[in-house]
Design an enzyme around this catalytic site. Structure first.
Site, PDB file in Angstrom:
ATOM      1  N   HIS A  36       0.838  -1.189   0.000  1.00  0.00           N
ATOM      2  CA  HIS A  36       0.000   0.000   0.000  1.00  0.00           C
ATOM      3  C   HIS A  36       0.880   1.247   0.000  1.00  0.00           C
ATOM      4  O   HIS A  36       1.979   1.238   0.561  1.00  0.00           O
ATOM      5  CB  HIS A  36      -0.888  -0.029   1.249  1.00  0.00           C
ATOM      6  N   ASP A  84      -2.044   3.596  -7.656  1.00  0.00           N
ATOM      7  CA  ASP A  84      -1.542   3.639  -6.283  1.00  0.00           C
ATOM      8  C   ASP A  84      -0.706   2.412  -5.939  1.00  0.00           C
ATOM      9  O   ASP A  84       0.235   2.494  -5.135  1.00  0.00           O
ATOM     10  CB  ASP A  84      -2.698   3.732  -5.285  1.00  0.00           C
ATOM     11  N   LYS A 129      -7.797   4.967 -11.333  1.00  0.00           N
ATOM     12  CA  LYS A 129      -8.255   3.633 -10.945  1.00  0.00           C
ATOM     13  C   LYS A 129      -9.356   3.235 -11.916  1.00  0.00           C
ATOM     14  O   LYS A 129     -10.035   4.097 -12.474  1.00  0.00           O
ATOM     15  CB  LYS A 129      -8.823   3.609  -9.511  1.00  0.00           C
ATOM     16  N   ASP A 130      -9.567   1.945 -12.052  1.00  0.00           N
ATOM     17  CA  ASP A 130     -10.655   1.499 -12.923  1.00  0.00           C
ATOM     18  C   ASP A 130     -11.990   2.079 -12.495  1.00  0.00           C
ATOM     19  O   ASP A 130     -12.836   2.424 -13.330  1.00  0.00           O
ATOM     20  CB  ASP A 130     -10.741  -0.033 -12.931  1.00  0.00           C
ATOM     21  N   TYR A 132     -12.590   4.854 -11.259  1.00  0.00           N
ATOM     22  CA  TYR A 132     -12.667   6.274 -11.593  1.00  0.00           C
ATOM     23  C   TYR A 132     -12.494   6.427 -13.099  1.00  0.00           C
ATOM     24  O   TYR A 132     -11.475   6.934 -13.589  1.00  0.00           O
ATOM     25  CB  TYR A 132     -11.610   7.067 -10.829  1.00  0.00           C
ATOM     26  N   ASP A 139      -2.387  12.744  -8.134  1.00  0.00           N
ATOM     27  CA  ASP A 139      -1.771  11.721  -7.285  1.00  0.00           C
ATOM     28  C   ASP A 139      -1.030  10.667  -8.111  1.00  0.00           C
ATOM     29  O   ASP A 139       0.046  10.203  -7.738  1.00  0.00           O
ATOM     30  CB  ASP A 139      -2.833  11.001  -6.437  1.00  0.00           C
ATOM     31  N   ARG A 209      -2.803  18.160  -0.825  1.00  0.00           N
ATOM     32  CA  ARG A 209      -1.942  16.980  -0.949  1.00  0.00           C
ATOM     33  C   ARG A 209      -1.792  16.520  -2.389  1.00  0.00           C
ATOM     34  O   ARG A 209      -0.731  16.026  -2.781  1.00  0.00           O
ATOM     35  CB  ARG A 209      -2.411  15.836  -0.051  1.00  0.00           C
ATOM     36  N   TRP A 213       1.706  15.802  -4.229  1.00  0.00           N
ATOM     37  CA  TRP A 213       2.140  14.621  -5.008  1.00  0.00           C
ATOM     38  C   TRP A 213       2.715  15.064  -6.358  1.00  0.00           C
ATOM     39  O   TRP A 213       3.711  14.502  -6.834  1.00  0.00           O
ATOM     40  CB  TRP A 213       0.982  13.668  -5.242  1.00  0.00           C
ATOM     41  N   SER A 329     -10.956  11.521  -1.984  1.00  0.00           N
ATOM     42  CA  SER A 329     -11.264  11.521  -3.408  1.00  0.00           C
ATOM     43  C   SER A 329     -11.505  12.943  -3.899  1.00  0.00           C
ATOM     44  O   SER A 329     -11.638  13.876  -3.102  1.00  0.00           O
ATOM     45  CB  SER A 329     -12.505  10.667  -3.676  1.00  0.00           C
TER      46      SER A 329
END
Length: 364
Positions: A36, A84, A129-130, A132, A139, A209, A213, A329
């Site tokens: 992670h 991620d 991400k899938d 999204y 990020d 944040r 990134w 998010s």
């Protein structure tokens, strides 16, 4: 309370790492037992500390985490539908170089191959991400980009460099606001998300944040790219302008930055430590790389000193970093300012350690 004035930045980095090590074994780092980015960001900060101030305890701790999740064949369980998942792979390269064990290359290969299966926008931008769909997030530039460049350098797949630079170019094309010099957190090519601007597709706010990134990614890209790499000059220019944009929004009193960084005048907005740490790192790194003038170092030092003033300590004298926004998010202003905060969230502590190490380097 321990004094915040008697330690050097490198000693503060060590105190933060030692505090987390005292609280958690490598496999207990939360979320426990998972590959992670929370653990990855913290351990990348620890790795920077170990390189600046060699200590075998840190190398052993980092390897304890990796070996707890990567078997002798290089197999590991990771989410295969998101950028991620790649971030913790940054830990593999130094261990592979130090040990020569093939399992670390095998694990890196698996993470690299994730890029072959991720969905893309119409211009080749990776979906974050899938779940999204059609969305690029700032990020993701750090989560996958630095890994990809390190992989290119370690294992000779130099075509990855242009893949990474293309992602950054798309973010500047669609997510940068020319008025402020900042970038929006996310962009939805389909314009279907409730937060998406119907004309631009951008989310409506500049979340601290996510900008952190972005700055972390771009500044570390410059460490990994050859001097003659096409696109490097544009990247240097982008980082130069970005640093000056960040400095304009630093809170004059505290030295910190706000959760939504351009709306510090709003009563429900609040100062946030993980974005501040990432901005301090980015500004100091840009100074150390010669991308911006030395006068910008004052903003980094001011932010660093502001972070020290936020620190708390438990009964054992261990460092507690507060005011860390939990995972978030994309969304509207209310989405960001109503997010809970946590203490010693690992991606916040990792960013703090990185900031300390880079501020220390300002004096060299």
């Amino acid at each position: 309370m321990a004094s915040t004035t008697t330690r050097t930045p490198l000693e503060w980095a060590q105190a933060a790492c030692d505090s987390i090590m005292d609280m958690h074994t490598p496999m207990q780092l939360p979320p426990a037992g998972r590959w992670h980015y929370h653990q990855g960001v913290f351990l990348c900060g620890m790795e920077m500390l170990a390189q600046a101030n060699p200590d075998t305890r840190y190398d052993a701790y980092i390897q304890g985490y990796v070996d707890g999740l990567v078997d002798d064949n290089g197999s590991l369980y990771f989410a295969r539908d998101e950028l991620d998942a790649m971030q913790a792979g940054l830990l593999l390269f130094r261990i592979e170089q130090r040990t020569g064990q093939p399992k670390y290359r095998a694990a890196a290969d698996k993470l690299r191959n994730l890029l072959k299966t991720l969905n893309l926008t119409s211009e080749g931008g990776f979906w974050h991400k899938d779940k999204y769909a059609n969305q690029m997030w700032l990020d993701g530039l750090y989560m996958a980009g630095v890994f990809s460049l390190k992989y290119a350098n370690a294992f000779g797949e130099t075509s990855l460099r242009q893949t990474v630079l293309h992602q950054e170019q798309l973010m500047r094309k669609y997510m940068k606001d020319e008025r402020t010099g900042l970038l929006y957190h996310a962009w939805d090519e389909s314009r279907r998300m409730p937060w998406a601007n119907p004309e631009t597709g951008c989310s409506p706010e500049f979340w601290g944040r996510s900008l952190g990134w972005y700055g972390l990614a771009v500044s570390q890209f410059l460490d990994e790219l050859p001097a003659d790499e096409p696109g490097r000059v544009a990247l240097v220019s982008s980082l130069h302008d970005f640093v000056h944009a960040l400095i304009r929004y630093q809170d004059a009193d505290s030295g910190l930055w706000y959760q939504v960084i351009d709306k510090g005048n709003q009563p429900d907005n609040w100062l946030e430590s993980s974005c501040t740490s990432l901005f301090v790192y980015t500004i100091a790194k840009a100074v150390n790389l010669g991308v911006v003038d030395r006068e910008c170092a004052a903003a980094a030092v001011k932010g660093y000193e502001g972070l020290l003033r936020t620190l708390k300590f438990d009964e054992q004298g261990r460092v507690i970093l507060p005011l860390i926004c939990i995972g978030t998010s994309a969304g509207d202003y209310e989405n960001y300012v109503t997010r809970p905060t946590s203490e010693n969230d690992l991606h916040g502590v990792g960013a703090f350690v990185m900031a300390c190490v880079e501020v220390e380097a300002l004096n060299k």
